[in-house]
Design an enzyme around this catalytic site. Structure first.
Site, PDB file in Angstrom:
ATOM      1  NE  ARG A 268      52.578 124.332 -17.468  1.00  0.00           N
ATOM      2  CZ  ARG A 268      53.808 124.100 -17.913  1.00  0.00           C
ATOM      3  NH1 ARG A 268      54.759 123.806 -17.054  1.00  0.00           N
ATOM      4  NH2 ARG A 268      54.094 124.141 -19.195  1.00  0.00           N
TER       5      ARG A 268
ATOM      6  NE  ARG B 151      38.351 122.625 -16.796  1.00  0.00           N
ATOM      7  CZ  ARG B 151      38.801 123.682 -17.454  1.00  0.00           C
ATOM      8  NH1 ARG B 151      38.371 123.926 -18.682  1.00  0.00           N
ATOM      9  NH2 ARG B 151      39.650 124.518 -16.887  1.00  0.00           N
TER      10      ARG B 151
ATOM     11  CD  GLU C 147      52.272 131.921 -31.008  1.00  0.00           C
ATOM     12  OE1 GLU C 147      52.746 130.994 -30.309  1.00  0.00           O
ATOM     13  OE2 GLU C 147      51.533 132.809 -30.552  1.00  0.00           O
TER      14      GLU C 147
END
Length: 378
Positions: free
Chosen positions: A172, A176, A299
């Protein structure tokens, strides 16, 4: 007809709105004390910052119909997700792009030079059919970039070795060979100006919809309804009679800062000795606003327990076998359609969730019923 929906997230709101507009009476039971599920947003009382209570959600899609649909219920403003990561005391751009490559290797390569460098000198070309996350990374970026940007982060996020995870997770993420640092490549990208909860509230604002918050669902509550669309946990619908499907959950440590703490919305932490996976600074998700104070969350991922909010379905061999058993049970239930991320035990972006909800509503309106799964989750 008299329709029951379980869950006031995106699936329930979209299906409910479509069916109510067609003249059906819709009742929605939501276990939590708010709408919009895990994309719930609210203004922080002290700073005025729009906070994504369950982690950031950035809307991105190539589906023009879905983009037009959400635009009917909220004004979307341009937003580009530019993620940074801190590794070994340096800050880099993600996904890996030409800037990341040049910075990491101390070079000034042009696109074709970097492409040849990665393929000829770094990538493990002996891997012809990557099966695991680790294989995929070694084949396409090589060991140096894999160990810096993916191995530690993945171990923290999933609680297991990258060699145990499927290659599809990494597929996913793009690689680049230009300086594009936009995390997504979709044609339509943005944020609702007043947050996702306001958008969902607008979807639910119809005289044919009755919403009940703080209302956990039990199967007996579906009696008297003509059809049930269920967006809760698939195993929970059957009271976990075959066992619990595996999820990862997130712990959020909130902290405050006066000013700008990190200069970006999302900062990942790839080093394994840093326990959290990322820090999110929520005022940067609304760049059209100005706030002096800042609300941030660290997180940390871990295995989900029975009382935790499930975030990421694990979907390894053991979970897939159990999922197949639950799918078989579900397909034997008349008058019930399982929808959304939890109902189908799949990781779904918001646009896909809305697309599948629109399709489910359209199928029901055409046929007067709907199968257990429009998209088989196995």
């Amino acid at each position: 007809m008299n329709i029951l929906l379980v869950g006031a997230g995106l699936s329930g709101a979209v299906i409910g709105r479509q069916l109510a507009e067609a003249g059906h009476q819709v009742t929605i039971f939501e276990a939590r004390d708010h709408i919009a599920g895990n994309c719930h947003t609210e203004r922080d009382a002290d700073t005025g910052v729009m906070v994504h209570r369950y982690g950031p959600h950035i809307f991105h899609t190539d589906d023009a119909e879905v983009w037009g649909y959400v635009g009917k219920f909220a004004r979307f403003l341009p937003y580009r997700n530019r993620v940074k990561t801190t590794v070994a005391g340096q800050v880099y751009s993600l996904p890996i792009n030409l800037h990341t490559i040049n910075q990491f290797f101390g070079t000034a390569m042009r696109p074709e030079e970097a492409r040849r460098f990665i393929e000829d000198e770094k990538a493990d070309t002996s891997i012809t059919d990557p099966q695991s996350f680790e294989d995929q990374a070694l084949r396409f970026v090589g060991r140096d970039l894999y160990e810096a940007f993916f191995r530690g982060y993945t171990r923290k996020q999933w609680g297991m070795e990258p060699s145990q995870l499927p290659a599809s997770i990494l597929k996913r993420l793009p690689l680049r060979f230009n300086y594009d640092d936009n995390y997504f490549a979709h044609r339509f990208q943005g944020m609702p100006e007043e947050g996702y909860s306001a958008m969902v509230a607008a979807m639910l604002a119809h005289e044919g919809i009755t919403l009940h918050l703080n209302t956990p669902f039990k199967r007996g509550m579906a009696a008297g309804f003509d059809h049930l669309f269920y967006a809760g946990p698939l195993d929970g619908f059957f009271d976990n009679q075959l066992g619990r499907l595996g999820y990862r959950t997130l712990d959020f440590e909130e902290f405050r800062h006066d000013g700008d703490y990190q200069g970006c919305a999302v900062m990942n932490y790839g080093d394994e000795d840093v326990p959290h996976t990322r820090i999110t600074e929520h005022k940067h998700f609304s760049p059209w606003e100005e706030h002096e104070g800042s609300v941030l969350y660290r997180e940390t991922a871990r295995a989900a327990g029975p009382d935790d909010i499930p975030y990421y379905p694990i979907r390894l061999l053991e979970e897939k076998a159990l999922l197949s058993d639950y799918v078989e049970l579900a397909q034997g239930c008349a008058g019930v359609t399982f929808v959304g991320r939890l109902g189908t035990y799949r990781y779904l972006d918001m646009d896909v969730t809305i697309r599948e909800a629109l399709d489910a509503a359209a199928h029901f309106l055409e046929h007067g019923t709907c199968p257990a799964f429009l998209t088989p989750p196995v």
